[in-house]
Write a protein that holds these residues in place. Structure first.
Motif, PDB file in Angstrom:
ATOM      1  N   ILE A  38       0.850  -1.185   0.000  1.00 13.89           N
ATOM      2  CA  ILE A  38       0.000   0.000   0.000  1.00 13.89           C
ATOM      3  C   ILE A  38       0.886   1.234   0.000  1.00 13.89           C
ATOM      4  O   ILE A  38       2.008   1.200   0.500  1.00 13.89           O
ATOM      5  CB  ILE A  38      -0.961   0.026   1.216  1.00 13.89           C
ATOM      6  CG1 ILE A  38      -0.184  -0.058   2.543  1.00 13.89           C
ATOM      7  CG2 ILE A  38      -2.003  -1.067   1.119  1.00 13.89           C
ATOM      8  CD1 ILE A  38      -1.037   0.136   3.789  1.00 13.89           C
ATOM      9  N   GLY A  39       0.373   2.306  -0.562  1.00 12.36           N
ATOM     10  CA  GLY A  39       1.085   3.577  -0.555  1.00 12.36           C
ATOM     11  C   GLY A  39       0.591   4.422   0.609  1.00 12.36           C
ATOM     12  O   GLY A  39      -0.612   4.541   0.834  1.00 12.36           O
ATOM     13  N   ILE A  40       1.528   4.962   1.369  1.00  6.70           N
ATOM     14  CA  ILE A  40       1.177   5.779   2.533  1.00  6.70           C
ATOM     15  C   ILE A  40       2.118   6.973   2.620  1.00  6.70           C
ATOM     16  O   ILE A  40       3.168   6.993   1.999  1.00  6.70           O
ATOM     17  CB  ILE A  40       1.253   4.958   3.847  1.00  6.70           C
ATOM     18  CG1 ILE A  40       2.650   4.364   4.027  1.00  6.70           C
ATOM     19  CG2 ILE A  40       0.198   3.880   3.891  1.00  6.70           C
ATOM     20  CD1 ILE A  40       2.851   3.666   5.346  1.00  6.70           C
ATOM     21  N   ALA A  41       1.713   7.945   3.397  1.00  5.88           N
ATOM     22  CA  ALA A  41       2.550   9.125   3.620  1.00  5.88           C
ATOM     23  C   ALA A  41       3.630   8.816   4.650  1.00  5.88           C
ATOM     24  O   ALA A  41       3.508   7.882   5.435  1.00  5.88           O
ATOM     25  CB  ALA A  41       1.684  10.285   4.109  1.00  5.88           C
ATOM     26  N   GLY A  42       4.682   9.608   4.650  1.00  9.93           N
ATOM     27  CA  GLY A  42       5.749   9.494   5.641  1.00  9.93           C
ATOM     28  C   GLY A  42       5.980  10.848   6.297  1.00  9.93           C
ATOM     29  O   GLY A  42       5.709  11.894   5.707  1.00  9.93           O
ATOM     30  N   ARG A  43       6.475  10.797   7.527  1.00  9.23           N
ATOM     31  CA  ARG A  43       6.721  12.022   8.298  1.00  9.23           C
ATOM     32  C   ARG A  43       7.927  11.789   9.196  1.00  9.23           C
ATOM     33  O   ARG A  43       8.095  10.722   9.769  1.00  9.23           O
ATOM     34  CB  ARG A  43       5.497  12.326   9.137  1.00  9.23           C
ATOM     35  CG  ARG A  43       5.709  13.343  10.234  1.00  9.23           C
ATOM     36  CD  ARG A  43       4.434  13.526  11.040  1.00  9.23           C
ATOM     37  NE  ARG A  43       3.467  14.211  10.220  1.00  9.23           N
ATOM     38  CZ  ARG A  43       3.047  15.448  10.443  1.00  9.23           C
ATOM     39  NH1 ARG A  43       3.489  16.119  11.472  1.00  9.23           N
ATOM     40  NH2 ARG A  43       2.174  16.015   9.654  1.00  9.23           N
ATOM     41  N   VAL A  44       8.767  12.817   9.346  1.00  9.77           N
ATOM     42  CA  VAL A  44       9.927  12.763  10.236  1.00  9.77           C
ATOM     43  C   VAL A  44       9.640  13.608  11.472  1.00  9.77           C
ATOM     44  O   VAL A  44       9.206  14.754  11.357  1.00  9.77           O
ATOM     45  CB  VAL A  44      11.199  13.283   9.525  1.00  9.77           C
ATOM     46  CG1 VAL A  44      12.332  13.520  10.506  1.00  9.77           C
ATOM     47  CG2 VAL A  44      11.629  12.300   8.440  1.00  9.77           C
ATOM     48  N   VAL A  45       9.887  13.020  12.645  1.00  4.40           N
ATOM     49  CA  VAL A  45       9.823  13.749  13.918  1.00  4.40           C
ATOM     50  C   VAL A  45      11.213  13.654  14.524  1.00  4.40           C
ATOM     51  O   VAL A  45      11.682  12.559  14.846  1.00  4.40           O
ATOM     52  CB  VAL A  45       8.770  13.139  14.877  1.00  4.40           C
ATOM     53  CG1 VAL A  45       8.798  13.837  16.222  1.00  4.40           C
ATOM     54  CG2 VAL A  45       7.384  13.193  14.252  1.00  4.40           C
ATOM     55  N   ASN A  46      11.878  14.790  14.673  1.00  2.21           N
ATOM     56  CA  ASN A  46      13.242  14.812  15.195  1.00  2.21           C
ATOM     57  C   ASN A  46      13.229  15.301  16.641  1.00  2.21           C
ATOM     58  O   ASN A  46      13.080  16.485  16.901  1.00  2.21           O
ATOM     59  CB  ASN A  46      14.119  15.723  14.333  1.00  2.21           C
ATOM     60  CG  ASN A  46      15.556  15.744  14.795  1.00  2.21           C
ATOM     61  OD1 ASN A  46      15.948  14.965  15.667  1.00  2.21           O
ATOM     62  ND2 ASN A  46      16.338  16.623  14.233  1.00  2.21           N
ATOM     63  N   ALA A  47      13.394  14.375  17.577  1.00  2.00           N
ATOM     64  CA  ALA A  47      13.420  14.717  19.002  1.00  2.00           C
ATOM     65  C   ALA A  47      14.837  15.019  19.483  1.00  2.00           C
ATOM     66  O   ALA A  47      15.034  15.354  20.644  1.00  2.00           O
ATOM     67  CB  ALA A  47      12.816  13.581  19.831  1.00  2.00           C
ATOM     68  N   ASP A  48      15.830  14.891  18.610  1.00  2.00           N
ATOM     69  CA  ASP A  48      17.216  15.214  18.950  1.00  2.00           C
ATOM     70  C   ASP A  48      17.515  16.601  18.392  1.00  2.00           C
ATOM     71  O   ASP A  48      17.840  16.760  17.215  1.00  2.00           O
ATOM     72  CB  ASP A  48      18.170  14.176  18.361  1.00  2.00           C
ATOM     73  CG  ASP A  48      19.617  14.403  18.759  1.00  2.00           C
ATOM     74  OD1 ASP A  48      19.941  15.484  19.298  1.00  2.00           O
ATOM     75  OD2 ASP A  48      20.436  13.501  18.515  1.00  2.00           O
TER      76      ASP A  48
END
Length: 183
Positions: free
Chosen positions: A29-39
């Motif tokens: 399946i095709g899905i969105a991606g997201r980056v969360v940078n806690a550093d």
């Protein structure tokens, strides 16, 4: 052509075809991606899961591909490129000031040297269980620790009640079992 060479070619071809067949059977399946940078000491430039990825700029980006159904024992290759010293070059020089949003020759030269800082990290990880997915959330924690969230309920559980302000990322690191200080 000798019989052994012909047999080797046939076996190689069958092995390749069977590998392609097993991949063809895997629905994705095709899905969105997201980056969360806690550093907060680094910048994430990009992240990928099995070669399908997004930039580190934040927000949802389309489109990544994952198996349609999670199965026990699934693994994935998690890869990311980071800038471990966003404002300093390998020679210790700080970034020149950009005026009016225009790149100067000095800034371009500094940036060419700065790219030597970039580091790519790759790890094989167990693919976390997912049912209904809201996309891939890459979470980058201190100490080159990274996690992937695929399940909607898990993402909701982790992010729903995060505090705002200066306590946001420390609480996310705690919830994800990460370390605030590297050893």
């Amino acid at each position: 052509m000798s019989r052994n060479k012909l047999l080797a070619i046939i076996i190689s071809t069958l092995a390749l075809l069977s590998g392609c067949q097993s991949m063809a059977d895997e629905a994705t399946i095709g899905i969105a991606g997201r980056v969360v940078n806690a550093d907060r000491s680094i910048i994430i430039l990009n992240a990928s899961l099995n070669g399908s990825g997004v930039s580190g700029s934040g927000g949802d980006e389309c489109c990544m591909s994952i198996p349609a159904k999670w199965k026990p024992g699934m693994t994935a290759t998690l890869s990311w490129t980071k800038d471990p010293s966003p404002d300093i070059n390998p020679d210790g020089k700080s970034a020149p000031v950009i005026k009016n949003g225009i790149s100067t020759p000095e800034w371009k030269a500094w940036m060419a040297n700065h790219r030597k800082n970039y580091r790519t990290i790759e790890k094989t990880i167990p693919l976390p269980k997912y049912g209904e997915t809201c996309g891939v959330t890459f979470v980058f924690l201190p100490c080159d620790d990274a996690r992937v969230i695929l399940d909607c309920d898990e993402r909701y559980r982790l992010f729903r009640t995060l505090p705002g302000g200066k306590d946001h990322y420390p609480e996310l690191i705690r919830r994800m079992g990460g370390r605030a200080v590297c050893q």
